[in-house]
Write a protein that holds these residues in place. Structure first.
Motif, PDB file in Angstrom:
ATOM      1  N   LEU A 237      36.139  35.319  49.694  1.00  0.00           N
ATOM      2  CA  LEU A 237      36.053  36.177  48.685  1.00  0.00           C
ATOM      3  C   LEU A 237      35.774  35.131  47.335  1.00  0.00           C
ATOM      4  CD1 LEU A 237      35.393  38.866  46.825  1.00  0.00           C
ATOM      5  CD2 LEU A 237      38.010  38.979  46.863  1.00  0.00           C
ATOM      6  N   VAL A 238      34.945  35.372  46.561  1.00  0.00           N
ATOM      7  CA  VAL A 238      34.859  34.619  45.164  1.00  0.00           C
ATOM      8  C   VAL A 238      34.793  35.719  44.274  1.00  0.00           C
ATOM      9  CG1 VAL A 238      32.310  34.202  45.194  1.00  0.00           C
ATOM     10  CG2 VAL A 238      33.720  32.879  43.759  1.00  0.00           C
TER      11      VAL A 238
ATOM     12  N   ASN B 192      43.665  40.168  34.730  1.00  0.00           N
ATOM     13  CA  ASN B 192      44.847  40.978  35.544  1.00  0.00           C
ATOM     14  C   ASN B 192      44.183  41.711  36.532  1.00  0.00           C
ATOM     15  OD1 ASN B 192      47.583  40.451  34.704  1.00  0.00           O
ATOM     16  ND2 ASN B 192      46.912  41.295  32.572  1.00  0.00           N
ATOM     17  N   LEU B 193      42.923  42.384  36.268  1.00  0.00           N
ATOM     18  CA  LEU B 193      42.170  42.882  37.453  1.00  0.00           C
ATOM     19  C   LEU B 193      41.635  42.193  38.500  1.00  0.00           C
ATOM     20  CD1 LEU B 193      40.747  45.690  38.164  1.00  0.00           C
ATOM     21  CD2 LEU B 193      38.769  45.235  36.893  1.00  0.00           C
ATOM     22  N   ALA B 194      41.154  40.794  37.908  1.00  0.00           N
ATOM     23  CA  ALA B 194      40.834  39.782  38.852  1.00  0.00           C
ATOM     24  C   ALA B 194      42.127  39.509  39.775  1.00  0.00           C
ATOM     25  CB  ALA B 194      40.158  38.667  38.598  1.00  0.00           C
ATOM     26  N   LEU B 195      43.224  39.290  39.069  1.00  0.00           N
ATOM     27  CA  LEU B 195      44.379  39.051  40.052  1.00  0.00           C
ATOM     28  C   LEU B 195      44.738  40.075  40.967  1.00  0.00           C
ATOM     29  CD1 LEU B 195      46.513  37.105  37.114  1.00  0.00           C
ATOM     30  CD2 LEU B 195      45.350  36.103  39.253  1.00  0.00           C
ATOM     31  N   ASN B 196      44.598  41.530  40.672  1.00  0.00           N
ATOM     32  CA  ASN B 196      45.054  42.467  41.644  1.00  0.00           C
ATOM     33  C   ASN B 196      44.167  42.425  42.393  1.00  0.00           C
ATOM     34  OD1 ASN B 196      46.760  43.269  39.327  1.00  0.00           O
ATOM     35  ND2 ASN B 196      45.608  44.905  38.360  1.00  0.00           N
ATOM     36  N   ASN B 197      42.646  42.481  42.381  1.00  0.00           N
ATOM     37  CA  ASN B 197      41.885  42.364  43.255  1.00  0.00           C
ATOM     38  C   ASN B 197      42.077  41.247  44.483  1.00  0.00           C
ATOM     39  OD1 ASN B 197      38.754  43.011  41.252  1.00  0.00           O
ATOM     40  ND2 ASN B 197      40.196  44.457  41.825  1.00  0.00           N
ATOM     41  N   ALA B 198      42.330  39.932  43.901  1.00  0.00           N
ATOM     42  CA  ALA B 198      42.736  39.119  44.762  1.00  0.00           C
ATOM     43  C   ALA B 198      44.036  39.317  45.703  1.00  0.00           C
ATOM     44  CB  ALA B 198      42.853  37.659  44.113  1.00  0.00           C
ATOM     45  N   THR B 199      45.182  39.669  45.032  1.00  0.00           N
ATOM     46  CA  THR B 199      46.343  40.259  45.688  1.00  0.00           C
ATOM     47  C   THR B 199      46.195  41.171  46.532  1.00  0.00           C
ATOM     48  OG1 THR B 199      47.267  41.357  43.902  1.00  0.00           O
ATOM     49  CG2 THR B 199      47.795  39.173  44.171  1.00  0.00           C
ATOM     50  N   ASN B 200      45.410  42.114  46.216  1.00  0.00           N
ATOM     51  CA  ASN B 200      45.173  43.484  47.237  1.00  0.00           C
ATOM     52  C   ASN B 200      44.250  43.095  48.469  1.00  0.00           C
ATOM     53  OD1 ASN B 200      46.466  45.087  45.349  1.00  0.00           O
ATOM     54  ND2 ASN B 200      44.650  46.023  44.571  1.00  0.00           N
TER      55      ASN B 200
ATOM     56  N   THR C 289      39.985  33.800  52.531  1.00  0.00           N
ATOM     57  CA  THR C 289      40.227  32.897  51.834  1.00  0.00           C
ATOM     58  C   THR C 289      39.485  33.441  50.475  1.00  0.00           C
ATOM     59  OG1 THR C 289      39.684  31.146  53.311  1.00  0.00           O
ATOM     60  CG2 THR C 289      39.490  30.382  50.999  1.00  0.00           C
ATOM     61  N   ILE C 290      40.248  33.347  49.305  1.00  0.00           N
ATOM     62  CA  ILE C 290      39.814  33.854  48.011  1.00  0.00           C
ATOM     63  C   ILE C 290      39.857  32.785  47.035  1.00  0.00           C
ATOM     64  CG2 ILE C 290      40.423  35.596  46.190  1.00  0.00           C
ATOM     65  CD1 ILE C 290      42.072  37.101  48.443  1.00  0.00           C
ATOM     66  N   GLU C 291      38.791  32.590  46.130  1.00  0.00           N
ATOM     67  CA  GLU C 291      38.595  31.697  44.877  1.00  0.00           C
ATOM     68  C   GLU C 291      38.646  32.333  43.667  1.00  0.00           C
ATOM     69  OE1 GLU C 291      36.316  28.133  44.825  1.00  0.00           O
ATOM     70  OE2 GLU C 291      36.949  27.535  46.975  1.00  0.00           O
ATOM     71  N   ILE C 292      39.249  32.234  42.758  1.00  0.00           N
ATOM     72  CA  ILE C 292      39.115  32.840  41.424  1.00  0.00           C
ATOM     73  C   ILE C 292      38.592  31.621  40.545  1.00  0.00           C
ATOM     74  CG2 ILE C 292      40.206  33.888  39.389  1.00  0.00           C
ATOM     75  CD1 ILE C 292      42.164  35.108  41.324  1.00  0.00           C
ATOM     76  N   VAL C 293      37.121  31.779  40.012  1.00  0.00           N
ATOM     77  CA  VAL C 293      36.704  30.924  39.363  1.00  0.00           C
ATOM     78  C   VAL C 293      36.301  31.526  38.033  1.00  0.00           C
ATOM     79  CG1 VAL C 293      34.277  29.496  39.408  1.00  0.00           C
ATOM     80  CG2 VAL C 293      35.240  30.351  41.537  1.00  0.00           C
ATOM     81  N   THR C 294      36.892  30.425  37.166  1.00  0.00           N
ATOM     82  CA  THR C 294      36.723  30.717  35.656  1.00  0.00           C
ATOM     83  C   THR C 294      35.631  29.831  35.001  1.00  0.00           C
ATOM     84  OG1 THR C 294      38.440  29.285  35.060  1.00  0.00           O
ATOM     85  CG2 THR C 294      39.243  31.411  35.579  1.00  0.00           C
TER      86      THR C 294
END
Length: 169
Positions: A52-53, A65-73, A86-91
């Motif tokens: 997931l990206v 915070n929503l992105a962090l919530n989505n990633a942890t959930n 595997t999850i990447e948060i791209v800024t």
């Protein structure tokens, strides 16, 4: 004679429908149970790597915070069913503030998430960092959990081309 055969035909159809109504509910329930990942774990041979990206391109704490919530959930969901993710948060753009050491409103959460969820990583757009540096006439510090990629948009594109699921919170 025709009327009698028609009557037998109707009786046969009615009997078939009654039989289907008796069998169908249990069959349908079993089909739903097999199709729902929350109710049954896949056999080891069927397990796959989920990817997931998540894109963050706004300087809004609620969106970060929503992105962090989505990633942890998502990470917790797959952990609970015994599958890897595997999850990447791209800024990029104004979203880079999420990973800026000097301006991030979610810095403490990022640190905690990085410790608890090694499946989640953070990518910062190098183009945005460079442009912010020029505009602010200073180096732009990033949180230690962030890794710089040349272009955040290109990173999202490349991951999608590799089959990663894409979400913009």
């Amino acid at each position: 004679m025709v009327m009698m055969e028609f009557g037998r035909f109707v009786s046969a159809v009615a009997a078939s429908l009654i039989a289907l109504l008796i069998v169908a509910p249990s069959w349908a329930a079993q089909e739903r149970k097999q199709a729902t990942p929350q109710t049954s774990k896949r056999p080891a041979a069927e397990k796959k790597q989920h990817q997931l990206v998540l894109q963050v391109n706004t300087n809004e704490p609620a969106m970060m915070n929503l992105a962090l919530n989505n990633a942890t959930n998502v990470a917790q969901y797959y952990k609970d069913i015994g599958e890897k993710v595997t999850i990447e948060i791209v800024t990029f753009g104004p979203g880079l503030h999420m990973l800026r050491d000097d301006t991030s409103p979610v810095k403490a959460r990022i640190t905690a998430i990085a410790v608890d969820n090694p499946a989640i990583s953070f990518k910062a757009c190098g183009n945005t960092q460079e442009n912010m540096s020029k505009a602010e006439n200073k180096e732009i510090p990033l949180v230690s959990e962030a890794k710089v990629v040349k272009s955040g948009v290109v990173r999202v594109m490349e991951l999608q081309e590799q089959g990663w699921a894409y979400v913009k919170p």
